[in-house]
Design a protein around this motif. Structure first.
Motif, PDB file in Angstrom:
ATOM      1  N   ALA A 120     -12.410 -39.103 -63.235  1.00  0.00           N
ATOM      2  CA  ALA A 120     -13.870 -39.100 -63.332  1.00  0.00           C
ATOM      3  C   ALA A 120     -14.352 -37.654 -63.370  1.00  0.00           C
ATOM      4  CB  ALA A 120     -14.483 -39.830 -62.150  1.00  0.00           C
ATOM      5  N   THR A 121     -15.552 -37.467 -63.893  1.00  0.00           N
ATOM      6  CA  THR A 121     -16.159 -36.153 -63.942  1.00  0.00           C
ATOM      7  C   THR A 121     -17.457 -36.185 -63.155  1.00  0.00           C
ATOM      8  OG1 THR A 121     -15.216 -35.759 -66.129  1.00  0.00           O
ATOM      9  CG2 THR A 121     -17.017 -34.337 -65.455  1.00  0.00           C
ATOM     10  N   ILE A 122     -17.610 -35.208 -62.280  1.00  0.00           N
ATOM     11  CA  ILE A 122     -18.830 -35.078 -61.483  1.00  0.00           C
ATOM     12  C   ILE A 122     -19.635 -33.929 -62.047  1.00  0.00           C
ATOM     13  CG2 ILE A 122     -19.757 -34.506 -59.222  1.00  0.00           C
ATOM     14  CD1 ILE A 122     -17.172 -35.545 -57.996  1.00  0.00           C
ATOM     15  N   GLN A 123     -20.927 -34.170 -62.214  1.00  0.00           N
ATOM     16  CA  GLN A 123     -21.820 -33.092 -62.629  1.00  0.00           C
ATOM     17  C   GLN A 123     -22.390 -32.494 -61.348  1.00  0.00           C
ATOM     18  OE1 GLN A 123     -24.573 -34.205 -65.612  1.00  0.00           O
ATOM     19  NE2 GLN A 123     -25.239 -32.127 -65.964  1.00  0.00           N
ATOM     20  N   LEU A 124     -21.975 -31.278 -61.032  1.00  0.00           N
ATOM     21  CA  LEU A 124     -22.324 -30.613 -59.787  1.00  0.00           C
ATOM     22  C   LEU A 124     -23.394 -29.551 -60.055  1.00  0.00           C
ATOM     23  CD1 LEU A 124     -21.604 -30.145 -56.742  1.00  0.00           C
ATOM     24  CD2 LEU A 124     -20.022 -28.401 -57.562  1.00  0.00           C
ATOM     25  N   ASN A 125     -24.528 -29.698 -59.383  1.00  0.00           N
ATOM     26  CA  ASN A 125     -25.600 -28.709 -59.502  1.00  0.00           C
ATOM     27  C   ASN A 125     -25.526 -27.792 -58.280  1.00  0.00           C
ATOM     28  OD1 ASN A 125     -27.891 -27.280 -60.101  1.00  0.00           O
ATOM     29  ND2 ASN A 125     -29.298 -28.868 -59.441  1.00  0.00           N
ATOM     30  N   VAL A 126     -25.141 -26.552 -58.499  1.00  0.00           N
ATOM     31  CA  VAL A 126     -25.048 -25.571 -57.422  1.00  0.00           C
ATOM     32  C   VAL A 126     -26.363 -24.826 -57.385  1.00  0.00           C
ATOM     33  CG1 VAL A 126     -23.807 -23.580 -56.523  1.00  0.00           C
ATOM     34  CG2 VAL A 126     -22.560 -25.356 -57.748  1.00  0.00           C
ATOM     35  N   ALA A 127     -27.045 -24.896 -56.228  1.00  0.00           N
ATOM     36  CA  ALA A 127     -28.361 -24.265 -56.080  1.00  0.00           C
ATOM     37  C   ALA A 127     -28.323 -23.260 -54.940  1.00  0.00           C
ATOM     38  CB  ALA A 127     -29.422 -25.337 -55.809  1.00  0.00           C
ATOM     39  N   ALA A 128     -29.176 -22.243 -55.045  1.00  0.00           N
ATOM     40  CA  ALA A 128     -29.267 -21.230 -53.999  1.00  0.00           C
ATOM     41  C   ALA A 128     -30.025 -21.814 -52.807  1.00  0.00           C
ATOM     42  CB  ALA A 128     -29.978 -19.989 -54.517  1.00  0.00           C
ATOM     43  N   ALA A 129     -29.524 -21.536 -51.617  1.00  0.00           N
ATOM     44  CA  ALA A 129     -30.174 -22.037 -50.400  1.00  0.00           C
ATOM     45  C   ALA A 129     -31.255 -21.099 -49.935  1.00  0.00           C
ATOM     46  CB  ALA A 129     -29.141 -22.230 -49.310  1.00  0.00           C
TER      47      ALA A 129
ATOM     48  N   VAL B  53     -25.170 -34.871 -57.869  1.00  0.00           N
ATOM     49  CA  VAL B  53     -24.664 -34.129 -56.726  1.00  0.00           C
ATOM     50  C   VAL B  53     -25.235 -32.714 -56.748  1.00  0.00           C
ATOM     51  CG1 VAL B  53     -22.598 -33.309 -55.544  1.00  0.00           C
ATOM     52  CG2 VAL B  53     -22.541 -35.474 -56.783  1.00  0.00           C
ATOM     53  N   THR B  54     -25.912 -32.347 -55.656  1.00  0.00           N
ATOM     54  CA  THR B  54     -26.459 -31.001 -55.515  1.00  0.00           C
ATOM     55  C   THR B  54     -25.832 -30.353 -54.299  1.00  0.00           C
ATOM     56  OG1 THR B  54     -28.549 -31.706 -56.492  1.00  0.00           O
ATOM     57  CG2 THR B  54     -28.567 -29.652 -55.259  1.00  0.00           C
ATOM     58  N   LEU B  55     -25.371 -29.134 -54.481  1.00  0.00           N
ATOM     59  CA  LEU B  55     -24.761 -28.370 -53.403  1.00  0.00           C
ATOM     60  C   LEU B  55     -25.565 -27.093 -53.203  1.00  0.00           C
ATOM     61  CD1 LEU B  55     -22.373 -27.949 -51.444  1.00  0.00           C
ATOM     62  CD2 LEU B  55     -21.189 -26.829 -53.312  1.00  0.00           C
ATOM     63  N   ARG B  56     -26.132 -26.950 -52.019  1.00  0.00           N
ATOM     64  CA  ARG B  56     -26.903 -25.746 -51.701  1.00  0.00           C
ATOM     65  C   ARG B  56     -26.003 -24.779 -50.958  1.00  0.00           C
ATOM     66  NH1 ARG B  56     -31.710 -26.034 -53.380  1.00  0.00           N
ATOM     67  NH2 ARG B  56     -32.880 -27.961 -53.526  1.00  0.00           N
ATOM     68  N   THR B  57     -25.972 -23.543 -51.455  1.00  0.00           N
ATOM     69  CA  THR B  57     -25.134 -22.516 -50.846  1.00  0.00           C
ATOM     70  C   THR B  57     -25.813 -21.161 -50.978  1.00  0.00           C
ATOM     71  OG1 THR B  57     -22.900 -21.586 -50.797  1.00  0.00           O
ATOM     72  CG2 THR B  57     -23.793 -22.132 -52.952  1.00  0.00           C
ATOM     73  N   ARG B  58     -25.349 -20.208 -50.220  1.00  0.00           N
ATOM     74  CA  ARG B  58     -25.952 -18.873 -50.253  1.00  0.00           C
ATOM     75  C   ARG B  58     -25.600 -18.163 -51.550  1.00  0.00           C
ATOM     76  NH1 ARG B  58     -24.397 -15.533 -45.211  1.00  0.00           N
ATOM     77  NH2 ARG B  58     -25.034 -14.023 -46.770  1.00  0.00           N
TER      78      ARG B  58
ATOM     79  N   GLY C 124     -26.666 -14.519 -54.046  1.00  0.00           N
ATOM     80  CA  GLY C 124     -27.338 -13.233 -54.141  1.00  0.00           C
ATOM     81  C   GLY C 124     -28.229 -13.180 -55.367  1.00  0.00           C
ATOM     82  N   GLN C 125     -28.729 -11.997 -55.643  1.00  0.00           N
ATOM     83  CA  GLN C 125     -29.576 -11.834 -56.824  1.00  0.00           C
ATOM     84  C   GLN C 125     -28.733 -12.037 -58.072  1.00  0.00           C
ATOM     85  OE1 GLN C 125     -31.372  -7.989 -56.455  1.00  0.00           O
ATOM     86  NE2 GLN C 125     -32.791  -8.664 -54.858  1.00  0.00           N
ATOM     87  N   GLY C 126     -29.331 -12.616 -59.072  1.00  0.00           N
ATOM     88  CA  GLY C 126     -28.624 -12.868 -60.320  1.00  0.00           C
ATOM     89  C   GLY C 126     -27.818 -14.161 -60.301  1.00  0.00           C
ATOM     90  N   GLY C 127     -27.894 -14.931 -59.225  1.00  0.00           N
ATOM     91  CA  GLY C 127     -27.231 -16.228 -59.189  1.00  0.00           C
ATOM     92  C   GLY C 127     -25.769 -16.200 -58.815  1.00  0.00           C
ATOM     93  N   ARG C 128     -25.247 -15.070 -58.330  1.00  0.00           N
ATOM     94  CA  ARG C 128     -23.843 -15.005 -57.905  1.00  0.00           C
ATOM     95  C   ARG C 128     -23.724 -15.498 -56.465  1.00  0.00           C
ATOM     96  NH1 ARG C 128     -19.650 -13.878 -60.705  1.00  0.00           N
ATOM     97  NH2 ARG C 128     -18.659 -12.760 -59.027  1.00  0.00           N
ATOM     98  N   LEU C 129     -22.732 -16.340 -56.224  1.00  0.00           N
ATOM     99  CA  LEU C 129     -22.525 -16.890 -54.889  1.00  0.00           C
ATOM    100  C   LEU C 129     -21.768 -15.901 -54.013  1.00  0.00           C
ATOM    101  CD1 LEU C 129     -21.370 -20.522 -55.702  1.00  0.00           C
ATOM    102  CD2 LEU C 129     -23.673 -19.701 -55.308  1.00  0.00           C
ATOM    103  N   PHE C 130     -21.966 -16.020 -52.708  1.00  0.00           N
ATOM    104  CA  PHE C 130     -21.159 -15.280 -51.754  1.00  0.00           C
ATOM    105  C   PHE C 130     -19.905 -16.103 -51.520  1.00  0.00           C
ATOM    106  CE2 PHE C 130     -25.528 -13.964 -50.354  1.00  0.00           C
ATOM    107  CZ  PHE C 130     -25.439 -12.663 -50.825  1.00  0.00           C
ATOM    108  N   GLY C 131     -18.836 -15.786 -52.194  1.00  0.00           N
ATOM    109  CA  GLY C 131     -17.616 -16.591 -52.158  1.00  0.00           C
ATOM    110  C   GLY C 131     -17.609 -17.548 -53.338  1.00  0.00           C
ATOM    111  N   SER C 132     -16.971 -18.680 -53.175  1.00  0.00           N
ATOM    112  CA  SER C 132     -16.941 -19.676 -54.243  1.00  0.00           C
ATOM    113  C   SER C 132     -16.998 -21.074 -53.629  1.00  0.00           C
ATOM    114  CB  SER C 132     -15.679 -19.525 -55.096  1.00  0.00           C
ATOM    115  OG  SER C 132     -14.535 -19.767 -54.327  1.00  0.00           O
ATOM    116  N   VAL C 133     -17.250 -22.057 -54.472  1.00  0.00           N
ATOM    117  CA  VAL C 133     -17.344 -23.453 -54.033  1.00  0.00           C
ATOM    118  C   VAL C 133     -15.925 -24.012 -53.934  1.00  0.00           C
ATOM    119  CG1 VAL C 133     -18.200 -25.731 -54.644  1.00  0.00           C
ATOM    120  CG2 VAL C 133     -19.596 -23.726 -55.097  1.00  0.00           C
ATOM    121  N   THR C 134     -15.619 -24.656 -52.808  1.00  0.00           N
ATOM    122  CA  THR C 134     -14.292 -25.233 -52.601  1.00  0.00           C
ATOM    123  C   THR C 134     -14.319 -26.744 -52.823  1.00  0.00           C
ATOM    124  OG1 THR C 134     -14.651 -25.630 -50.246  1.00  0.00           O
ATOM    125  CG2 THR C 134     -13.776 -23.466 -50.872  1.00  0.00           C
TER     126      THR C 134
END
Length: 148
Positions: A139-148, A77-82, A84-94
């Motif tokens: 169950a456990t999901i391995q979630l890959n959060v990537a910058a969009a 599972v890959t989730l693309r989201t916005r 910033g620099q340094g890998g910090r998300l704008f907000g959080s994953v819900t």
């Protein structure tokens, strides 16, 4: 105090369950937050409708839960989201974001209320997310959060 749960409360019960709790817990926590309503004979009809709705969307058997857990185990599972620099998300994953990403990856439909995010996901990278499929199966999901 006798209450009817409207939402799942960990350690207490599922929606539609009639529970007996201490007066202060019910009056000061459960009822004001909309997690429960006072039990009356008339409210019993609402209990029946809540249970009917829960049965329609719930994984009914242990075998179904194990089958869905097997589907989730092999899923990438890959989730693309916005971000910033340094890998910090704008907000959080819900939980809704995760349920959508699982669906997009070809996985089963998951109820967002079943997804447990223990620590807020606010950085890019690989994160572990737990999903309660059945009282006995998780169950456990391995979630890959990537910058969009």
């Amino acid at each position: 105090m006798k209450l009817i749960l409207k939402q799942e409360v960990s350690g207490l019960g599922e929606p539609g369950d009639v529970v007996e709790v201490k007066d202060g817990y019910g009056r000061n926590y459960l009822v004001p937050r909309g997690l429960a309503i006072h039990w009356t004979r008339g409210a019993q009809r609402e209990v029946d409708s809540i249970k009917k709705a829960r049965a329609a969307r719930e994984i009914a058997t242990l075998e179904q839960a194990r089958e869905v857990a097997g589907q989730l185990a092999g899923l990438k599972v890959t989730l693309r989201t916005r971000a910033g620099q340094g890998g910090r998300l704008f907000g959080s994953v819900t939980a809704a974001d995760i349920a959508g990403a699982v669906k997009d990856a070809g996985g089963p439909d998951l109820d967002k209320r079943r997804i447990e995010i223990r620590n807020p996901i606010k950085t890019v990278g690989v994160h572990q997310v737990a999903v309660r499929l059945h009282p006995e199966v998780s169950a456990t999901i391995q979630l890959n959060v990537a910058a969009a």
